[in-house]
Scaffold this motif. Structure first.
Motif, PDB file in Angstrom:
ATOM      1  N   GLY A 216       0.823  -1.204   0.000  1.00  0.00           N
ATOM      2  CA  GLY A 216       0.000   0.000   0.000  1.00  0.00           C
ATOM      3  C   GLY A 216       0.860   1.257   0.000  1.00  0.00           C
ATOM      4  O   GLY A 216       0.649   2.158  -0.820  1.00  0.00           O
ATOM      5  N   SER A 218       3.835   1.577  -1.029  1.00  0.00           N
ATOM      6  CA  SER A 218       4.600   1.713  -2.265  1.00  0.00           C
ATOM      7  C   SER A 218       3.737   2.293  -3.390  1.00  0.00           C
ATOM      8  O   SER A 218       4.260   2.681  -4.420  1.00  0.00           O
ATOM      9  N   LEU A 219       2.422   2.330  -3.192  1.00  0.00           N
ATOM     10  CA  LEU A 219       1.555   2.963  -4.183  1.00  0.00           C
ATOM     11  C   LEU A 219       1.228   4.397  -3.786  1.00  0.00           C
ATOM     12  O   LEU A 219       0.401   5.051  -4.407  1.00  0.00           O
ATOM     13  N   GLY A 220       1.859   4.865  -2.715  1.00  0.00           N
ATOM     14  CA  GLY A 220       1.618   6.233  -2.270  1.00  0.00           C
ATOM     15  C   GLY A 220       0.272   6.421  -1.598  1.00  0.00           C
ATOM     16  O   GLY A 220      -0.258   7.520  -1.540  1.00  0.00           O
ATOM     17  N   ILE A 221      -0.299   5.324  -1.077  1.00  0.00           N
ATOM     18  CA  ILE A 221      -1.598   5.425  -0.401  1.00  0.00           C
ATOM     19  C   ILE A 221      -1.367   5.884   1.040  1.00  0.00           C
ATOM     20  O   ILE A 221      -0.390   5.489   1.670  1.00  0.00           O
ATOM     21  N   SER A 222      -2.298   6.698   1.546  1.00  0.00           N
ATOM     22  CA  SER A 222      -2.098   7.235   2.885  1.00  0.00           C
ATOM     23  C   SER A 222      -2.324   6.156   3.938  1.00  0.00           C
ATOM     24  O   SER A 222      -3.039   5.179   3.714  1.00  0.00           O
ATOM     25  N   LYS A 225      -5.937   5.250   4.841  1.00  0.00           N
ATOM     26  CA  LYS A 225      -6.631   4.431   3.835  1.00  0.00           C
ATOM     27  C   LYS A 225      -6.093   3.012   3.810  1.00  0.00           C
ATOM     28  O   LYS A 225      -6.846   2.062   3.616  1.00  0.00           O
ATOM     29  N   PHE A 229      -8.802   0.252   4.277  1.00  0.00           N
ATOM     30  CA  PHE A 229      -9.211  -0.509   3.099  1.00  0.00           C
ATOM     31  C   PHE A 229      -8.339  -1.716   2.799  1.00  0.00           C
ATOM     32  O   PHE A 229      -8.688  -2.542   1.981  1.00  0.00           O
ATOM     33  N   LYS A 233      -9.770  -4.522   6.176  1.00  0.00           N
ATOM     34  CA  LYS A 233     -10.548  -5.364   5.274  1.00  0.00           C
ATOM     35  C   LYS A 233     -10.044  -6.806   5.304  1.00  0.00           C
ATOM     36  O   LYS A 233     -10.825  -7.747   5.262  1.00  0.00           O
ATOM     37  N   ILE A 324     -14.877 -10.590  -1.604  1.00  0.00           N
ATOM     38  CA  ILE A 324     -14.543 -11.823  -2.281  1.00  0.00           C
ATOM     39  C   ILE A 324     -14.085 -12.853  -1.272  1.00  0.00           C
ATOM     40  O   ILE A 324     -13.373 -12.546  -0.339  1.00  0.00           O
TER      41      ILE A 324
ATOM     42  N   ARG B 116       4.660   7.404  -5.622  1.00  0.00           N
ATOM     43  CA  ARG B 116       3.897   7.242  -6.853  1.00  0.00           C
ATOM     44  C   ARG B 116       4.805   7.376  -8.065  1.00  0.00           C
ATOM     45  O   ARG B 116       4.592   6.736  -9.092  1.00  0.00           O
ATOM     46  N   MET B 131      -8.893  -8.522  -2.647  1.00  0.00           N
ATOM     47  CA  MET B 131      -9.314  -7.830  -3.866  1.00  0.00           C
ATOM     48  C   MET B 131      -9.249  -8.724  -5.101  1.00  0.00           C
ATOM     49  O   MET B 131      -8.434  -9.638  -5.177  1.00  0.00           O
ATOM     50  N   ALA B 139      -6.407  -0.475  -7.245  1.00  0.00           N
ATOM     51  CA  ALA B 139      -6.339  -0.028  -5.846  1.00  0.00           C
ATOM     52  C   ALA B 139      -5.570   1.282  -5.680  1.00  0.00           C
ATOM     53  O   ALA B 139      -6.033   2.200  -5.008  1.00  0.00           O
ATOM     54  N   GLY B 140      -4.397   1.350  -6.304  1.00  0.00           N
ATOM     55  CA  GLY B 140      -3.570   2.547  -6.142  1.00  0.00           C
ATOM     56  C   GLY B 140      -4.294   3.795  -6.609  1.00  0.00           C
ATOM     57  O   GLY B 140      -4.240   4.838  -5.962  1.00  0.00           O
ATOM     58  N   LYS B 142      -7.709   4.168  -7.047  1.00  0.00           N
ATOM     59  CA  LYS B 142      -8.917   4.419  -6.253  1.00  0.00           C
ATOM     60  C   LYS B 142      -8.560   4.977  -4.882  1.00  0.00           C
ATOM     61  O   LYS B 142      -9.149   5.953  -4.432  1.00  0.00           O
ATOM     62  N   LEU B 143      -7.594   4.364  -4.222  1.00  0.00           N
ATOM     63  CA  LEU B 143      -7.270   4.807  -2.862  1.00  0.00           C
ATOM     64  C   LEU B 143      -6.474   6.107  -2.857  1.00  0.00           C
ATOM     65  O   LEU B 143      -6.239   6.690  -1.813  1.00  0.00           O
ATOM     66  N   ASN B 144      -6.038   6.550  -4.041  1.00  0.00           N
ATOM     67  CA  ASN B 144      -5.430   7.870  -4.110  1.00  0.00           C
ATOM     68  C   ASN B 144      -6.427   8.901  -4.610  1.00  0.00           C
ATOM     69  O   ASN B 144      -6.059  10.006  -4.990  1.00  0.00           O
ATOM     70  N   GLY B 145      -7.699   8.503  -4.649  1.00  0.00           N
ATOM     71  CA  GLY B 145      -8.742   9.488  -4.915  1.00  0.00           C
ATOM     72  C   GLY B 145      -9.145   9.651  -6.365  1.00  0.00           C
ATOM     73  O   GLY B 145      -9.866  10.583  -6.692  1.00  0.00           O
ATOM     74  N   ARG B 192       0.063  -3.581 -10.921  1.00  0.00           N
ATOM     75  CA  ARG B 192      -0.421  -2.695  -9.871  1.00  0.00           C
ATOM     76  C   ARG B 192       0.514  -1.493  -9.719  1.00  0.00           C
ATOM     77  O   ARG B 192       0.053  -0.355  -9.555  1.00  0.00           O
ATOM     78  N   ALA B 193       1.824  -1.767  -9.788  1.00  0.00           N
ATOM     79  CA  ALA B 193       2.782  -0.661  -9.695  1.00  0.00           C
ATOM     80  C   ALA B 193       2.704   0.221 -10.940  1.00  0.00           C
ATOM     81  O   ALA B 193       2.746   1.448 -10.839  1.00  0.00           O
ATOM     82  N   MET B 196       0.189   3.241 -11.413  1.00  0.00           N
ATOM     83  CA  MET B 196       0.448   4.581 -10.882  1.00  0.00           C
ATOM     84  C   MET B 196       1.282   5.410 -11.856  1.00  0.00           C
ATOM     85  O   MET B 196       1.667   6.522 -11.544  1.00  0.00           O
TER      86      MET B 196
END
Ligand SMILES: Nc1ncnc2c1ncn2[C@@H]1O[C@H](COP(=O)(O)OP(=O)(O)OP(=O)(O)O)[C@@H](O)[C@H]1O
Ligand SMILES: [Mg+2]
Lengths: 331, 283
Positions: A216, A218-222, A225, A229, A233, A324, B116, B131, B139-140, B142-145, B192-193, B196
């Motif tokens: 998470g 590594s995708l820049g997600i806060s 979140k 999520f 989850k 799922i 990112r 998921m 995910a990346g 959506k969760l980044n808005g 997934r990477a 972004m």
């Protein structure tokens, strides 16, 4: 060895396929070793499974016999009238336990609305936001001290006799508003819930592999979140189990309710007035010197057990229905 | 062994870089096609000094490999490049990592935005278990808005195509990501990477948990991906480094020992340690 033939065939097969020309016959060595240990392993295996089964039966017998007893004695009185009517006059054997069912639903529902979010949030805080282990800086050390204090309080609270929590509800709310009330009962019950839910949530969240949090990040997600999520989850089932456990626990509590909602034979009128509850009703019915009251008591006990069962089953079904299903073997 | 000045230059390898320390933040990096400059990076786990004074330049649209014996700090250095290291308990670092003239450790740079721009693929495939295949890739975003459904849809498809997974999963996008094979899961993580739209992709031993066929798929993929992004790959497999990378950095106990074009480093190592390692005499 009784399977000499098979054995020879196997050897021939191997030598044909790979023409092993080694001086040691590995297969022979392996067979010798394994036959030596196999019988012992089989016996140990048997003994352990038998012991396990015996203990399981030992644990099931009391549980099963209680259930059977409750069903046997309680099933006869259950009827629409029993489930919906207020109690008739004492000893008459008429009426029902409607107010008690209603009161339990309201009090436990309200307690869950207060207790579950606080418990879950507290568990999230302890698992995700309070650094565990060696904290270096002053701020981190303060946080970890705070977290450890919460953990200690959780443990103490879990071990506290529930009547003490009832007294707290009595002193803080009943005396303050000068009336037994639903609020006081829900407050007391939620205090019983919080440490259970908090602990279970913390432990379940800690089981979520860190690699998912890192994925998470590594995708820049806060962080918030990721926590909601991804981490929560993933731990949904465990957290839900904690909530169900806590609800089942409080649904059967009697002592704190005596001090807070008191019990009544009337239906619910207001959140600041007394209300009935199943455990209270069971206790009242059991202490009356009439056969008919005892029969009603058994009936009420059966209803309470069924309510808890239905509640936990339906919560699980709701949780399963969303999202799922994960193939367990791949985790 | 060559002269010491020669070695100094090799430490910054790409194009025998003429970008010196002072120019890292200046346009000189652009002219030399340097995407990323690492300068005097140190990293610690508590008191353990895991990466020592490493400096190197990474060329745009190239594949750079980090090799070295287990525990030499490859992963740690990699995690310093996207500010992941500081998130490990006890993890500290200093030095500069300059991405297109911006020091990612500047007070003004946001670690989330850095992540990112610099994507990461981990050693063990780690799709989000709750998921679906689709949601893993989405995910990346959506969760980044990102709300635009159409945009998300297009990016998911494009990322799966780029990760060479689309053909295999296009009819089961709503199946759980965990239901895929190990190699497919790893390509899902790459997708997934990629979703972004990173400029750099860090890959930490992406094939070490995979069988040879799945590994060669990923290697092939790396060759395609470098056409529009810059890749840094950690590997234990020397053949892999030789096959996929243009530049190779050899590390040993936290230090960067040698950094050069891959073909030179393998054919003609300048340091004895490097020579020993690539000839398999230790590690
Ligand atoms: N979480 C951690 N806490 C403390 N020390 C760590 C931690 N992670 C790594 N280290 C130490 O830091 C050093 C560098 O580790 P790193 O994981 O970067 O090595 P590596 O080159 O990636 O090794 P490998 O090839 O085995 O993956 C090692 O000596 C290791 O023991
Ligand atoms: Mg590593």
């Amino acid at each position: 060895m009784n399977n000499d033939n098979e054995h020879k065939e196997g050897q021939e097969k191997i030598s044909k396929e790979k023409s092993l020309n080694t001086s040691i016959n590995y297969r022979q060595v392996f067979d010798d070793i394994s036959s030596k240990y196999t019988s012992r392993r089989r016996i140990t295996n048997k003994v352990v499974s038998i012991v396990a089964i015996v203990f399981v039966i030992g644990a099931i017998i009391p549980l099963g016999s209680i259930l059977l007893e409750v069903i046997k004695n309680g099933i006869a009185v259950i009827s629409i009238q029993f489930l919906t009517q207020p109690p008739g006059s004492i000893g008459s054997g008429s009426g029902g336990i409607g107010p008690a069912i209603q009161g339990t639903l309201i009090t436990v529902g309200l307690a869950s609305l207060i207790g579950a979010p606080i418990g879950i949030l507290s568990g999230i805080y302890l698992s995700e936001y309070a650094p565990a282990g060696s904290a270096k800086g002053g701020r981190e050390r303060a946080i970890s001290f705070f977290a450890n204090t919460i953990r200690l309080f959780n443990d103490v609270l879990t071990g506290l006799p529930s009547i003490v929590i009832g007294i707290v509800g009595y002193v803080t709310i009943v005396l303050a508003i000068n009336s037994f009330s639903v609020w006081a009962g829900a407050f007391a019950l939620s205090i019983i819930m919080i440490p259970i839910i908090s602990r279970v949530t913390e432990e379940t969240l800690k089981l979520v592999p860190n690699s998912l949090r890192e994925a998470g990040y590594s995708l820049g997600i806060s962080k918030s979140k990721i926590t909601l999520f991804i981490v929560l989850k993933n731990a949904k089932d465990g957290v839900l189990t904690g909530v169900i456990l806590a609800i089942s626990r409080i649904a059967g509590e009697t002592a704190p309710l005596i001090m807070t909602i008191l019990g009544t034979s009337l239906f619910f009128t207001s959140l600041t007035g007394p209300v009935d509850a199943l455990p209270l009703r069971i206790w009242r019915l059991a202490s009356q010197p009439y056969e008919s009251a005892h029969a009603f008591g058994w009936g009420a006990a059966l209803v309470l057990i069924l309510m808890i069962l239905i509640l936990s089953a339906s919560l699980r079904i709701i949780a399963r229905g969303r999202g799922i299903k994960v193939r367990t073997e791949t985790i | 062994m060559s002269s010491s000045s020669n070695e100094e230059i090799r430490r910054y390898a790409p194009e025998r870089s003429n970008v010196d320390d002072k120019e890292v933040l200046a346009p000189a990096t652009k002219q030399a096609n340097i995407k990323l400059s690492i300068r005097k990076v140190n990293a610690w786990f508590g008191k353990k000094h895991a990466v020592k004074d490493v400096s190197l330049d990474v060329k745009e649209n190239s594949v750079t490999a980090f090799i070295g014996p287990s525990g030499c700090g490859k992963t740690t250095l990699l995690r310093c490049i996207n500010r992941m290291h500081e998130m490990t308990p006890g993890g500290k670092s200093d030095g500069k990592v300059v991405l297109d003239g911006l020091n990612i450790y500047d007070k003004s740079s946001d670690p989330a935005i850095i992540k990112r721009r610099i994507g990461m693929v981990f050693q063990k495939p780690n799709p989000f278990p709750t998921m679906s295949i689709y949601d893993n890739v989405a995910a990346g975003l959506k969760l980044n808005g990102v709300r635009d459904k159409k945009l998300i849809h297009d990016i998911v498809e494009q990322s799966l195509v780029e990760a060479a997974l689309w053909e295999e999963v296009k009819n089961e996008l709503h199946m759980p990501g965990m239901g895929l094979s190990g190699g497919q899961q790893q390509r899902l993580c790459i997708a997934r990477a990629l979703a972004m739209q990173p400029e750099i992709l860090l890959m930490d031993e992406p094939t070490s948990a995979l069988d040879p066929i799945a590994s060669s798929k990923i290697e092939e993929l790396v060759q395609h991906l470098k056409e529009h992004l810059t890749i840094i790959i950690v590997t234990h497999n020397m053949q892999q480094a030789a096959r996929v990378s243009e530049y190779t950095a050899f590390m040993y106990i936290g230090e960067l020992i040698e950094y050069d074009q891959t073909k030179d480093l393998f054919k003609n190592p300048h340091k004895e340690l490097t020579e020993k390692y690539i000839s398999g005499r230790f590690g």
